[in-house]
Design a protein around this motif. Structure first.
Motif, PDB file in Angstrom:
ATOM      1  N   GLU A 138       0.814  -1.209   0.000  1.00  0.00           N
ATOM      2  CA  GLU A 138       0.000   0.000   0.000  1.00  0.00           C
ATOM      3  C   GLU A 138       0.850   1.262   0.000  1.00  0.00           C
ATOM      4  O   GLU A 138       0.616   2.189  -0.777  1.00  0.00           O
ATOM      5  CB  GLU A 138      -0.966   0.018   1.189  1.00  0.00           C
ATOM      6  CG  GLU A 138      -1.899   1.220   1.147  1.00  0.00           C
ATOM      7  CD  GLU A 138      -2.869   1.216   2.319  1.00  0.00           C
ATOM      8  OE1 GLU A 138      -3.962   1.774   2.156  1.00  0.00           O
ATOM      9  OE2 GLU A 138      -2.526   0.672   3.385  1.00  0.00           O
ATOM     10  N   SER A 139       1.869   1.310   0.869  1.00  0.00           N
ATOM     11  CA  SER A 139       2.682   2.528   0.936  1.00  0.00           C
ATOM     12  C   SER A 139       3.450   2.744  -0.354  1.00  0.00           C
ATOM     13  O   SER A 139       3.539   3.867  -0.868  1.00  0.00           O
ATOM     14  CB  SER A 139       3.649   2.464   2.125  1.00  0.00           C
ATOM     15  OG  SER A 139       4.523   1.347   1.999  1.00  0.00           O
ATOM     16  N   ALA A 140       3.990   1.669  -0.922  1.00  0.00           N
ATOM     17  CA  ALA A 140       4.724   1.796  -2.181  1.00  0.00           C
ATOM     18  C   ALA A 140       3.786   2.188  -3.316  1.00  0.00           C
ATOM     19  O   ALA A 140       4.132   3.004  -4.178  1.00  0.00           O
ATOM     20  CB  ALA A 140       5.423   0.481  -2.506  1.00  0.00           C
ATOM     21  N   THR A 141       2.588   1.605  -3.318  1.00  0.00           N
ATOM     22  CA  THR A 141       1.607   1.948  -4.355  1.00  0.00           C
ATOM     23  C   THR A 141       1.199   3.405  -4.235  1.00  0.00           C
ATOM     24  O   THR A 141       1.073   4.117  -5.238  1.00  0.00           O
ATOM     25  CB  THR A 141       0.370   1.039  -4.252  1.00  0.00           C
ATOM     26  OG1 THR A 141       0.791  -0.323  -4.390  1.00  0.00           O
ATOM     27  CG2 THR A 141      -0.643   1.363  -5.322  1.00  0.00           C
ATOM     28  N   ASP A 142       0.989   3.875  -3.009  1.00  0.00           N
ATOM     29  CA  ASP A 142       0.619   5.271  -2.805  1.00  0.00           C
ATOM     30  C   ASP A 142       1.713   6.208  -3.312  1.00  0.00           C
ATOM     31  O   ASP A 142       1.421   7.270  -3.866  1.00  0.00           O
ATOM     32  CB  ASP A 142       0.357   5.533  -1.324  1.00  0.00           C
ATOM     33  CG  ASP A 142      -0.965   4.917  -0.857  1.00  0.00           C
ATOM     34  OD1 ASP A 142      -1.765   4.531  -1.725  1.00  0.00           O
ATOM     35  OD2 ASP A 142      -1.168   4.809   0.359  1.00  0.00           O
ATOM     36  N   GLU A 143       2.973   5.846  -3.122  1.00  0.00           N
ATOM     37  CA  GLU A 143       4.070   6.685  -3.599  1.00  0.00           C
ATOM     38  C   GLU A 143       4.090   6.780  -5.117  1.00  0.00           C
ATOM     39  O   GLU A 143       4.482   7.794  -5.683  1.00  0.00           O
ATOM     40  CB  GLU A 143       5.412   6.121  -3.100  1.00  0.00           C
ATOM     41  CG  GLU A 143       5.646   6.269  -1.605  1.00  0.00           C
ATOM     42  CD  GLU A 143       6.934   5.594  -1.172  1.00  0.00           C
ATOM     43  OE1 GLU A 143       7.646   5.055  -2.057  1.00  0.00           O
ATOM     44  OE2 GLU A 143       7.229   5.595   0.036  1.00  0.00           O
ATOM     45  N   ARG A 144       3.668   5.719  -5.782  1.00  0.00           N
ATOM     46  CA  ARG A 144       3.704   5.675  -7.243  1.00  0.00           C
ATOM     47  C   ARG A 144       2.431   6.225  -7.881  1.00  0.00           C
ATOM     48  O   ARG A 144       2.350   6.324  -9.100  1.00  0.00           O
ATOM     49  CB  ARG A 144       3.916   4.227  -7.706  1.00  0.00           C
ATOM     50  CG  ARG A 144       5.236   3.623  -7.280  1.00  0.00           C
ATOM     51  CD  ARG A 144       5.456   2.244  -7.886  1.00  0.00           C
ATOM     52  NE  ARG A 144       4.592   1.225  -7.310  1.00  0.00           N
ATOM     53  CZ  ARG A 144       3.622   0.603  -7.971  1.00  0.00           C
ATOM     54  NH1 ARG A 144       3.375   0.905  -9.234  1.00  0.00           N
ATOM     55  NH2 ARG A 144       2.892  -0.324  -7.380  1.00  0.00           N
ATOM     56  N   THR A 145       1.448   6.566  -7.047  1.00  0.00           N
ATOM     57  CA  THR A 145       0.140   6.977  -7.554  1.00  0.00           C
ATOM     58  C   THR A 145      -0.050   8.478  -7.393  1.00  0.00           C
ATOM     59  O   THR A 145       0.298   9.064  -6.368  1.00  0.00           O
ATOM     60  CB  THR A 145      -0.977   6.222  -6.822  1.00  0.00           C
ATOM     61  OG1 THR A 145      -0.798   4.817  -7.038  1.00  0.00           O
ATOM     62  CG2 THR A 145      -2.351   6.634  -7.333  1.00  0.00           C
ATOM     63  N   CYS A 146      -0.623   9.088  -8.418  1.00  0.00           N
ATOM     64  CA  CYS A 146      -0.871  10.536  -8.412  1.00  0.00           C
ATOM     65  C   CYS A 146      -2.297  10.791  -8.879  1.00  0.00           C
ATOM     66  O   CYS A 146      -2.771  10.157  -9.834  1.00  0.00           O
ATOM     67  CB  CYS A 146       0.118  11.242  -9.340  1.00  0.00           C
ATOM     68  SG  CYS A 146      -0.191  13.027  -9.572  1.00  0.00           S
ATOM     69  N   SER A 147      -2.990  11.707  -8.217  1.00  0.00           N
ATOM     70  CA  SER A 147      -4.319  12.163  -8.640  1.00  0.00           C
ATOM     71  C   SER A 147      -4.297  13.676  -8.774  1.00  0.00           C
ATOM     72  O   SER A 147      -3.720  14.369  -7.929  1.00  0.00           O
ATOM     73  CB  SER A 147      -5.401  11.757  -7.631  1.00  0.00           C
ATOM     74  OG  SER A 147      -5.538  10.356  -7.556  1.00  0.00           O
TER      75      SER A 147
END
Length: 316
Positions: A148-157
């Motif tokens: 989750e933390s790694a995915t959040d770092e790679r995700t932008c909105s």
């Protein structure tokens, strides 16, 4: 005549806190990010523990939509669901998500279904879809929850918005009629648009990037006249693993505001190949955001000219 009732159970162990997994399942609006079959989820009603949601998702090679009622039970980490209006060949569908906190700190997730097909001939297809989608959903839930933390770092909105002195109908029409985008949008090189059912589109297009390169994308679009078009890309450029978005048209005293919202996740394994060995994750996020925003603002600007031209009497 509807088929006999079938039941199924799928389960998976996830190395994440049970409360985290429950939260991800409870936030249905995030499902297009979690589950590949899901295109768009819209809340019809929302209460403290009861809600009604409308879901658009792929089922095999087709796209279906249905309305479900959900009962949320955070104390027992359980979510019950039941389709109110099913899409043929589904006659009825319901089930439960169970999340169990294990002594190890992991979570055991069980997904139960009970369902009927509209006839016995359709049951084998439905069995296959339920099994395939359930396995896919659980695997993707595990992958996102465990990183989750790694995915959040790679995700932008982000969102781009423009004011338009025109009607919502004209702005919506410009965005809805993607079959005309090669004539209307300079960055669109080719379009292949299908609309198998009213309000549901399959859009494949070749797009020109700011650096002169081109790429092909395919999206499913859910069109809700005359205020929203939501989409999910299923064929993606190499630099991203997820791209969802929505066009929103909101009436104002002076006309409308039109917005383009994007959420994307960077494919870190492809950064060096595409942007160079020294490129960072932030470089990749900036590159993708700039590319998407440039095209969105170009589209919004041309939609503005189109709608304002019509408002001024310049109708084709």
């Amino acid at each position: 005549m509807p088929s006999e009732l079938h039941e199924s159970r799928h389960e998976i162990k996830i190395s994440a806190p049970a409360e985290t997994v429950y939260r991800m399942l409870a936030h249905a609006e995030d499902w297009p990010r979690l589950f590949p079959p899901n295109i768009y989820v819209d809340h019809v009603e929302r209460g403290e523990s009861e809600e009604r949601i409308r879901i658009w998702a792929t089922a095999g090679d087709t796209v279906k939509n249905w309305t479900s009622r959900r009962t949320l039970d955070p104390e027992n980490l359980r979510i019950r669901f039941r389709q109110e209006v099913s899409a043929p060949p589904v006659a009825a569908m319901g089930g439960t998500w169970h999340i169990e906190a294990l002594p190890s700190g992991d979570a055991l997730v069980r997904l139960d279904h009970d369902y009927r097909a509209v006839d016995t001939e359709s049951l084998a297809w439905l069995d296959e879809v339920v099994d395939g989608n359930s396995r896919s959903e659980l695997e993707n839930l595990r992958a996102v929850a465990e990183s989750e933390s790694a995915t959040d770092e790679r995700t932008c909105s982000f969102e781009d918005t423009i004011a338009i002195n025109g009607s919502a109908e004209d702005v919506y029409e410009f965005i809805d009629r993607a079959d005309l985008w090669t004539e209307r949008l300079p960055h669109v090189l080719a379009v292949r648009l299908e609309e198998p059912a009213p309000g549901l589109q399959t859009l494949e297009m070749d797009t020109l990037s700011k650096d002169g390169s081109s790429h092909t994308t395919k999206s499913y679009r859910v069109c809700l006249p005359h205020h929203r078009i939501a989409y999910k890309q299923v064929t993606l450029p190499a630099l991203i693993t997820l791209h969802t978005g929505r066009w929103t048209v909101t009436p104002t005293e002076d006309g409308v505001t039109a917005s383009s919202q994007h959420t994307f996740t960077v494919a870190t394994e492809n950064i060096a190949r595409i942007l160079g060995a020294d490129a960072t994750l932030q470089d990749a996020i900036g590159y993708v955001r700039t590319a998407l925003s440039t095209n969105s603002m170009a589209t919004l600007g041309l939609a503005k000219a189109f709608a304002e031209g019509r408002a001024g009497g310049d109708r084709p």
